[in-house]
Every structure is written in C-alpha cells, then in structure tokens.
Scaffold this motif. Structure first.
Motif: not given
Length: 742
Positions: A344-364
């Motif tokens: 049987s697989v036991e449930d573990a309180d896993e951390p939140p997972v980001f949709v992307a491992p990294s993000y790149t943003f630009e700002v003026e």
C-alpha cells in the motif's frame, strides 16, 4: 632289547591358582588321556616307561629341554612327568622335551633319548576386544532399509583353531529398532525406512561381540557407535504466510527498502538454499527483488517513484525455490512455494509544486513602483489540496526590489530599476501550504533549502545547458550538499540538523557552474545561506539579522511559584506565633530549680537525734525565698503580712524542724501572692534497695497502722518531740491549716 619311544603328548593347561591337592593321571597307552585334569590343579599328565625297566629301581629317568626342571619335572623312579605351575597358551603354545632312561648306578644310557612335544591346549580365558572404539559413522537420512553404515571388528586372543574360544558373534544392545548388525561380520545397517534428520539427527548404538559362538558361558566385549544422519534435500521451501502486507510512503526514493520476507527450509547448506523471483503483479515495474546474502531473505525495494494520488495499492507474486534438487526425491516436490505481497502506498505531505521549475520575466528599466513583473503558480499535489501562499525570501532580494502577492503569486516592483547598474535580478519564491509547515527552500526546516539556476549571456537558444558542482574547497563540507538535477538547475540540501543562529547565522557556499559550449566555460558563484528561526511547526519566522538576547530574569510562572511559597511560609509563621501567645505561661518564674525537691538516697542508718552531721537542715531552706517572697507574674503584690514575733527565720544551722515548719506556714498564710497550693514538701522517702529496713516514722502515718505511740511519753526528754508529733492521732501531720494549733 632296548626299545626307544617317541612321545608326543598334548597337555591341557588351566590358568588358575594351583590347588594344594595333586591328582596323578596316567596314560594307559600312548597319547590316550584317561582322565582330564581339573581347573587349578597341579597334575600328573603322563608318564614314561622303558621296556628295560624291570621295576627293580635300577633305571633312572631324566628329562631335558624347554621348561625341564622348572615347568616340567620327572620322577626318576617311575618316569611320571608333572607340571609345576599353570601354563598360558597365549604366552607359549608348545614345549619340546627330551626323555631318556639311564642306569642309576652308572648314569649310562640304557636306550637312545626320545624327543616329544607338549602342546598347550587352549581354553576360553580372553574376552573379545574392540581395539578402535568408540566409533563414529554417518549415513544419509531417508536411506533405504539395509543401507550399510559401517563395520566394527573385535579380536579374541584365544586360539581360533581350537574349539569356539575365538568364535565371535555380534549383536546390538542399544540402537534398535533403527539399526541392526550382522552377527558374523559386524556390519551395521539401517533397520527403519525414512529416518528423518529434521526429526532426530544422532543415534547412540552399542554393539556386543561374544565368543563361544554366542553361547552361554562365553565372554563378551562392547563398543559404542555414534551414528549421525546427514542431510539431503527432502524438504521444499515454505513461506510462513501466503499473503504479506507492506507499505511505502510516496516520498521514498528509488532504491529504498520496502520490506522483507523469507521462505523457511529445514534442510542444511545447499540443500536448504532458496532463491527468490518475482512472478507476476502490477508492481513488477515499480518494485524490484534482491536476496540478502547473509540472512537469505528476499528484499523488496522501490524501483520507481510511487504517487499516492495516482495509485494506492500494488500486488506482487514472489516464488521461493530450491536450486539444488535431489533426483531421488523428485516425486516429493515441487521444491518451491509462492506468496503474494500487497504493498500500500502511504500519503505523504508533499510540498507545493511550481508549474515551471524556473521563470524568466522582463521589465522595463525606470518602470514605476508597482509595475507587474510576472506571476508564478504552485499547487498542492496532496489529496487535501491545501491553499498555497507565496513569499520572497529576503536574502535572495536583499535590496527588496520586488514584492509578491502571497495569494496569487503576482510579482511587482517596489521602485524604478536601472539596467546599467544591474541588468539581471535572480530571486527565489517559496510556496507554503496554509496550515502546514514549510516544505521547501527554507533552511533549518527541511532538507532541501534552495534550487539554483544560471543565466548565460551567450545566445544558444535551447541548446544551452548548465551543470553544477560545489567548489573544491567546500566539496567535503559537513553542512551542505549539491545535487545536479540535469535540467540546468541544482538543489541544495542540508546534511545535518541543529544549526544555531547564535553560533553562525550566515554560510557562504561557492558553486561552480559549467556550460556546454565549445570551449566549455565555467564560473564560480557564491550562494549566501542564512539561518532562519522556525516555530514549533517548523514555520519560518524570520531570516533577518536581529539581536538575540537571552532572558536574564525569570518567567511569569516561576515568579508566581516563588511568591506562593513566600505567602505559605508567612502564614505558617503567623499561625505559630498566635499559638504561642494563647499558651498559658507559669504563674511563678523560677530562675533555678528548688533544691528542696532533691531526694537524697542512702543506705546507712543514722545516729539518732544526736547525729547532727548526717543531714543539714539548712539544705531544705530556699535560698531564693529566704529573704523575701516569690512575686506572681500576673499580679502585683498589694499586701505583705509581717511575721509575728518569735516567727523569724531560724538560724541557718538550726535543726529545729518544728520552728522551720511553723515559719513556712506563717509565710504562706500571710503571702497573698503565694500559689494556691501548699508549699510544704514531705520527705518520707529514703530510697529503694536499703539493706537496713525503713526506720522512718513519717511513712507510718500514711498507712492503716494500729501502732500506739503513747509510750514515747515515757522515753524521756530526748523523745519528747517525737511523742508530740506521733502521740496524737487526731491531727494529720503537716496540715498547713492546723499546724499552729497542733
């Protein structure tokens, strides 16, 4: 004519003590024994006779050869031959002797010498012996009936060619019904089929060898044979359970052990060896099986990650089999067994997972405060699907250029930024489940504290790839480790617990980054790690540098406990003082003990009235009260009664008891401060154990005595005082109220 005889006799010898009786046995004719000698007797076995012997005593017989004169002697008159001691065939089997008849007067031979052989006939006087016992033998278990185990042989020192003295017969005394022995050869064989080593491994067998063909009266000897059953593969392996239940948490990594099971085989060595294999089940690709070389257990390990939310139960079928099978027992098979494992697989309180491992943003550059930079998104993969809150660890944005909305992950600027000053900003965002502890990216709370990535100004599009490693100078540190995720990111892990901000609040970890260009270039960047304070739920509280002051005072609870103890002690003291005040104190203060109450014990008799040295009456006077009265403590004396004339204090050396008593009575009557009890002391006790009887007249007044003391009036003036005191029975002695009248 002289006739020569060749004598060849057989002599029977008995190895027993000689008897004092002698019996002569003659040979009626050559070699014929008329009567056999009895055991233990010195015997006359045979005689010699010559034809020239006329019986007139002129012929003398002489004997020579082996034992002549010592073992064998001859009567020179009659030719009778005697044995002087017992003979042992095992020492010497035969003797060669020579007999001759000579003239008694001249010693001249009357005929040629005659040689004869005396053979010692054997008797059964030696028991059989096993020279090599005890014996040890092995035989395989499950052997067929009649399987030879071993052969034992006994020896007998008696003559095997004569009679049955050395004819041995073997028998088994102990070890039946499992084994038997051949009576003539001594070969031990199995007597029962299917003897199982697992039921009994060792047997003690006793073999007897008896001579005289085993008949009554024969001598015997025994030996012990220890027989051990050796193992064969006659038992298949067997799992103690048909179904095994195991569990694994979804946060376990591949290679970790899930559980163990073992098939039992009572056989030994290679016969009991069991190999395991997975036969079937939906967990064949998720789990793997290996064998522990020491314990011979089947070990189930995780092969791939499991996810509670995807699949919660797996089934495996395991087989345990013997690799070495004995062909003789093939029909007893199959030599294998199967068992089912439910994982049987036991449930573990896993951390939140980001949709992307990294993000790149630009700002003026020079964008106003509050300009939207971008949005990050993380979700809780657990079944509970708890809400997620976002924050920017300030040690990744020390100058605080950015803010993030904790609920939706929207990142905005806090002020205008200058590209020429800093063209790139690398920040980290943490995602936390509401109501649970922080699961990721926070040092001091969990193992993984950060995920790092790199940026290269070279334009290599999707072909760009980075690898990470710790700088050589910190490659073997005991605090942190780095794991290259092979996706141009690396995870930083904590290797130990128990960091203290008081000891060190900042750690610097140099990381070496390599690209995949030609030629490959690298750089070393330093990751700054701050120690953060966490609460009891491991939730981050603060990572800023702030003073830590140890509490110098006591906690509120400790102060309350101390104050309660002080109040209790004060209450006890007040209660004690109140009880002391209520306690009644004595009316008169005596500075010293009144010496009048001292009792003098003595065993000698006094000298009568004239003995003025036996006791000093002055000791009865109170030195403290001689010059005044004792004041009462609770009242002030208001009246003092002057003493009447003639009632003054007697002289210190006075022995007038009557005057002393009257003075004390007057003082008591006139003193209003005197206690309400008589101060008169009665000294009518002489002590115990006096060898002389009591002579005191004081004690007699306390008894019901009928003695008449009126006769004291006639004793003269010396006894007048006693006559006055004891002559009248109407007045009690030393009554404080009537002392003056009496």
């Amino acid at each position: 004519n002289h006739v020569s005889f060749y004598f060849h006799f057989t002599v029977v010898c008995y190895l027993c003590h000689q008897s004092p009786h002698r019996h002569h046995h003659r040979l009626g004719k050559l070699g014929q024994v008329l009567h056999r000698s009895k055991r233990g007797w010195v015997w006359n076995q045979f005689f010699l006779h010559s034809d020239v012997d006329l019986g007139d005593g002129n012929i003398k017989y002489i004997l020579s050869g082996e034992g002549a004169g010592t073992i064998f002697v001859i009567d020179d008159n009659t030719g009778n031959i005697h044995a002087t001691k017992t003979l042992d065939r095992e020492e010497q089997a035969q003797y060669t002797l020579t007999a001759q008849a000579v003239a008694r007067d001249t010693n001249k031979p009357l005929e040629p010498p005659s040689e004869f052989i005396v053979k010692v006939q054997d008797i059964n006087d030696n028991p059989p012996e096993f020279l090599h016992g005890p014996y040890y033998a092995n035989v395989p278990e499950m052997s067929n009936v009649g399987t030879s185990v071993m052969q034992v042989t006994a020896t007998d020192a008696d003559d095997p060619t004569y009679g049955n003295s050395a004819r041995l017969v073997y028998s088994i005394l102990q070890g039946q019904p499992y084994f038997s022995v051949e009576s003539q050869t001594g070969i031990i064989r199995t007597a029962l089929p299917n003897m199982d080593r697992e039921a009994r491994q060792e047997y003690d067998v006793v073999i007897q060898a008896k001579d005289m063909g085993g008949h009554m009266g024969g001598l015997s000897g025994t030996t012990e044979v220890k027989i051990t059953l050796t193992d064969v593969n006659d038992n298949p392996p067997k799992f103690p359970q048909s179904v095994y239940a195991m569990s694994v948490s979804e946060d376990r990594v591949p290679g970790e052990e899930v559980g163990r099971l073992k098939a039992k085989d009572p056989d030994l060595g290679d016969n009991g060896l069991v190999t395991y294999s997975l036969l079937d089940g939906d967990g064949m690709g998720v789990f793997e099986l290996s064998t522990d070389s020491e314990t011979r257990e089947a070990v189930i390990k995780l092969k791939k990650h499991v996810d509670y939310e995807t699949k919660r139960m797996y089934t495996l079928k395991v087989e345990g089999s013997n690799p070495h099978i004995d062909p003789r027992f093939m029909s007893w098979g199959p030599y294998k067994d199967e068992a089912t494992i439910k994982i049987s697989v036991e449930d573990a309180d896993e951390p939140p997972v980001f949709v992307a491992p990294s993000y790149t943003f630009e700002v003026e550059e020079n964008a106003p405060e509050g300009t939207v930079v971008g949005r990050v998104h993380a979700k809780d993969t657990d079944v509970a699907n708890n809400p997620v809150r976002y924050m920017i660890p300030r040690y990744t944005d020390v100058e605080q250029f950015f803010n993030i909305n904790s609920e939706d992950g929207l990142i905005t600027t806090t002020r205008p930024m200058d590209r020429e000053t800093q063209p790139w900003h690398n920040i980290s965002v943490s995602a936390t489940e509401i109501g649970v502890q922080l699961k990721e990216w926070w040092f001091g709370c969990v193992q993984m504290i950060e995920t790092v990535s790199a940026v290269d100004k070279d334009e290599m599009a999707h072909r760009q790839h980075f690898t990470f490693s710790l700088a050589p100078e910190v490659a073997h540190n005991n605090n942190f480790s780095l794991k290259d995720n092979r996706d141009s990111t690396a995870s930083i892990y904590v290797l130990r617990k128990g960091f203290s901000r008081l000891t060190q609040d900042v750690y610097f970890l140099p990381i070496e980054i390599n690209d995949n260009g030609l030629p490959a270039l690298s750089s070393t960047n330093t990751l700054t790690i701050r120690v953060c304070s966490c609460d009891s739920r491991d939730t981050i509280l603060s990572c800023n540098v702030e003073p830590y002051v140890l509490p110098a005072g006591l906690s509120t609870g400790a102060l309350i406990a101390i104050l309660a103890c002080i109040v209790i002690l004060l209450a006890i003291v007040v209660l004690f003082v109140a009880l002391r005040r209520q306690k009644k104190e004595p009316l008169i203060v005596f500075e010293e003990e009144d010496i009048r109450e001292n009792i003098i014990t003595y065993d000698d008799e006094g000298g009568g009235e004239e003995d003025t040295e036996a006791f000093d009456i002055a000791t009865l006077q109170n030195p403290d009260g001689a010059n005044g009265f004792l004041p009462r403590k609770d009242m002030k004396p208001e009246l003092q009664c002057p003493l009447r004339p003639g009632m003054g204090h007697p002289a210190p050396n006075s022995v007038d008891v009557d005057d002393f008593i009257k003075t004390r009575i007057a003082e008591a009557d006139c003193d209003p401060t005197a206690p309400p009890y008589d101060s008169i002391q009665i000294y009518g006790y002489e002590g115990r154990g006096s060898l002389a009887g009591s002579l005191s007249s004081l004690e007699s007044v306390t008894t019901e005595s009928d003695l008449d003391y009126d006769y004291l009036q006639s004793w003269g003036p010396r006894f007048r005082k006693l006559a006055d005191l004891y002559g009248t029975k109407d007045c009690p002695l030393f009554d404080a109220d009537e002392a003056e009248d009496s």
